[in-house]
Scaffold this active site. Structure first.
Site, PDB file in Angstrom:
ATOM      1  N   LYS A   1      33.410 -49.152 -47.502  1.00  0.00           N
ATOM      2  CA  LYS A   1      33.830 -48.584 -48.773  1.00  0.00           C
ATOM      3  C   LYS A   1      34.378 -49.734 -49.610  1.00  0.00           C
ATOM      4  O   LYS A   1      35.502 -50.176 -49.442  1.00  0.00           O
ATOM      5  CB  LYS A   1      34.903 -47.506 -48.551  1.00  0.00           C
TER       6      LYS A   1
ATOM      7  N   GLU B   1      44.900 -56.715 -43.531  1.00  0.00           N
ATOM      8  CA  GLU B   1      45.144 -58.021 -44.148  1.00  0.00           C
ATOM      9  C   GLU B   1      45.640 -57.723 -45.553  1.00  0.00           C
ATOM     10  O   GLU B   1      44.880 -57.291 -46.414  1.00  0.00           O
ATOM     11  CB  GLU B   1      43.869 -58.871 -44.153  1.00  0.00           C
TER      12      GLU B   1
ATOM     13  N   CYS C   1      44.965 -63.628 -51.878  1.00  0.00           N
ATOM     14  CA  CYS C   1      46.153 -63.154 -51.157  1.00  0.00           C
ATOM     15  C   CYS C   1      46.973 -64.293 -50.580  1.00  0.00           C
ATOM     16  O   CYS C   1      48.194 -64.179 -50.444  1.00  0.00           O
ATOM     17  CB  CYS C   1      45.743 -62.174 -50.060  1.00  0.00           C
TER      18      CYS C   1
ATOM     19  N   GLU D   1      54.288 -60.304 -55.144  1.00  0.00           N
ATOM     20  CA  GLU D   1      52.945 -60.861 -55.304  1.00  0.00           C
ATOM     21  C   GLU D   1      52.428 -60.525 -56.697  1.00  0.00           C
ATOM     22  O   GLU D   1      52.358 -59.360 -57.081  1.00  0.00           O
ATOM     23  CB  GLU D   1      52.001 -60.302 -54.237  1.00  0.00           C
TER      24      GLU D   1
END
Length: 487
Positions: free
Chosen positions: A180, A254, A288, A388
């Site tokens: 997906k 992750e 990331c 972040e």
């Protein structure tokens, strides 16, 4: 080259059970338009699946699993190598497609967004040939077997590479897969499904279902699903783990990061600062593991700021098809607005602007562009030092003693990556052991596709890369063999 025209890639079908099939229960609307982040023009459409389509995909993968698991290892790995070769053969077209869809500069896109995932399939095949699927102990045999049906939910920042990382490892060990992808940058996933279809994998081994959260949650909660491998934000990752817990499914996550780049006084600043800025702003900061916190000695702060200005002056932002552009747009208007909110937060909380800021880059009157931005005199408690951002925003945090610098670098709830620069390699190695992160770069270390990649704490759990990327997709079975001569 310029990105003035739409690429016209429209998809109206899902890839399920070895066939391109229309959604039987469309999600929100029957399809959604895909727009270029550079021009804001439509470049394609994708179908939106509903719960029934997710059910159909997982059931197809479940039906295909016994035969794929029993397929000889060499046949499975030969299929991966065919996929790798097919991706390399389509590299120019795939690079153009992803450049339009994501906005990463064309030449860098070719390397990181196409060549890297193509090589991932080949490397995974090589690693699987060396993997200990069977191990003999004193009075037992250990078998490593495929976990089963894997739901791979992937992000938009590396739209082909993340699918390759998950699917290659899962397929190699004998799992079947339902992918997906993100609906934000989805076109590469459909191109990969076309490649896999042409490479002749058995029906149901690889399935593609596009959609939003409804489709993803239906995949995760399906009783025939054995594992979820997710890459994305920590907030969504917590939701994935919560849903998977209801079925006691294996989960690999992750998630995000707020990685520190710690420079000691004896570091080579002429190399360290440009290297750190490149790794902070790669893919316009939409990575990331971006080194988004630069931790430096206060007495070298002016020097670091000047090196940052000079480096960014040599990194123009613009049309990703223009060879002069080093940074492209952000992937969407929503992502651009999110990043600009952080820029305003930095200004409001008192960080000092070195370069960039909230204004649109000069000469770019359309597209989701943000000026590469550097703040200095950032304090550890500031929002831009803790959360972040996922955009081209770098926070420089000064320290007055080396122990303070180490403490600042380690002061984060994330644990994905870190970087250390010092002339004393032994000290760097000792410090690397202290960092609770999955990956530490020393003096500009570079990406190694054979090394494990993944995080600690809020950055998730599980690993990708090389032989380590195979381990999340296997179960371990013990065969206890009776001593010779006994029943």
């Amino acid at each position: 080259m310029t990105s003035t025209a739409a690429v016209g890639t429209d998809y109206d079908r899902l890839y399920i059970g070895g066939e391109w099939v229309p959604p039987v229960e469309p999600g929100i609307g029957s399809s959604v338009a895909v727009h270029s982040p550079t021009t804001e023009l439509q470049i394609g459409r994708i179908p939106m699946a509903g719960k029934a389509d997710a059910d159909r995909a997982v059931r197809a993968a479940s039906a295909a699993f016994p035969d794929w698991m029993a397929t000889p290892l060499e046949e499975r790995l030969a299929a991966l190598e065919r996929i790798s070769a097919a991706l390399y053969a389509r590299m120019p077209a795939l690079t153009e497609l992803i450049t339009h869809d994501l906005g990463m500069p064309h030449d860098l896109c070719a390397l990181t967004q196409v060549a890297m995932p193509a090589e991932t399939f080949a490397i995974t095949a090589r690693m699987a040939r060396e993997f200990p699927f069977q191990e003999r102990l004193a009075q037992s045999i250990v078998w490593r077997e495929p976990v089963g049906v894997v739901g791979a939910i992937t992000p938009w920042n590396f739209p082909l590479a993340e699918i390759a990382s998950k699917a290659a490892a899962a397929l190699a060990v004998g799992c079947t897969v339902v992918v997906k992808p993100s609906d934000l940058v989805p076109l590469a996933a459909f191109a990969l499904a076309e490649v896999i279809d042409e490479c002749g994998l058995p029906p149901g081994v690889f399935n593609l279902v596009s959609g939003r959260g409804e489709a993803g949650e239906a995949i995760i909660c399906h009783p025939d699903l054995d594992m979820v491998s997710f890459t994305g934000s920590d907030g969504v990752g917590r939701r994935v783990a919560e849903l998977a817990a209801g079925g006691v499914k294996r989960v690999s996550l992750e998630l995000g990061g707020k990685s520190a780049n710690l420079l000691f006084p004896d570091a080579d600043f002429e190399k360290a600062v440009p290297d750190g800025i490149f790794k902070a702003f790669l893919n316009s900061g939409q990575v990331c593991s971006a080194l988004s916190r630069l931790v430096v000695p206060r007495e070298r702060l002016t020097e670091v700021e000047e090196l940052a200005r000079t480096t960014i002056a040599d990194c123009p932002v613009g049309d990703p098809f223009d060879p002069a552009s080093k940074l492209g747009p952000l992937a969407s208007a929503g992502q651009r607005d999110r990043v600009l909110r952080y820029v305003h937060s930095g200004l409001y909380e008192g960080a000092r602007l070195v370069v960039g800021g909230p204004d649109r880059p000069a000469g770019l009157d359309r597209g989701h562009f943000v000026a590469p931005t550097v703040f200095s005199d950032v304090r550890p408690e500031m929002t831009i030092a803790r959360e972040e951002i996922f955009g081209p925003v770098l926070a420089i945090l000064p320290y007055d003693s080396e122990e303070e610098g180490i403490a600042i670098a380690m002061d984060t709830s994330y644990g994905l990556a870190a970087s250390v620069w010092t002339a004393d390699t032994d000290r760097a190695l000792g410090l690397a052991r202290r960092f609770r992160v999955g990956q530490v770069e020393i003096n500009g270390g570079v990406f190694d596709p054979l090394a494990p990649f993944g995080g600690y704490r809020q950055s998730g759990y599980g690993r990708a890369g090389g032989k380590f990327g195979l381990e999340p997709f296997v179960e371990i079975k013990s065969l206890l063999v009776a001593p010779e001569g006994q029943p």
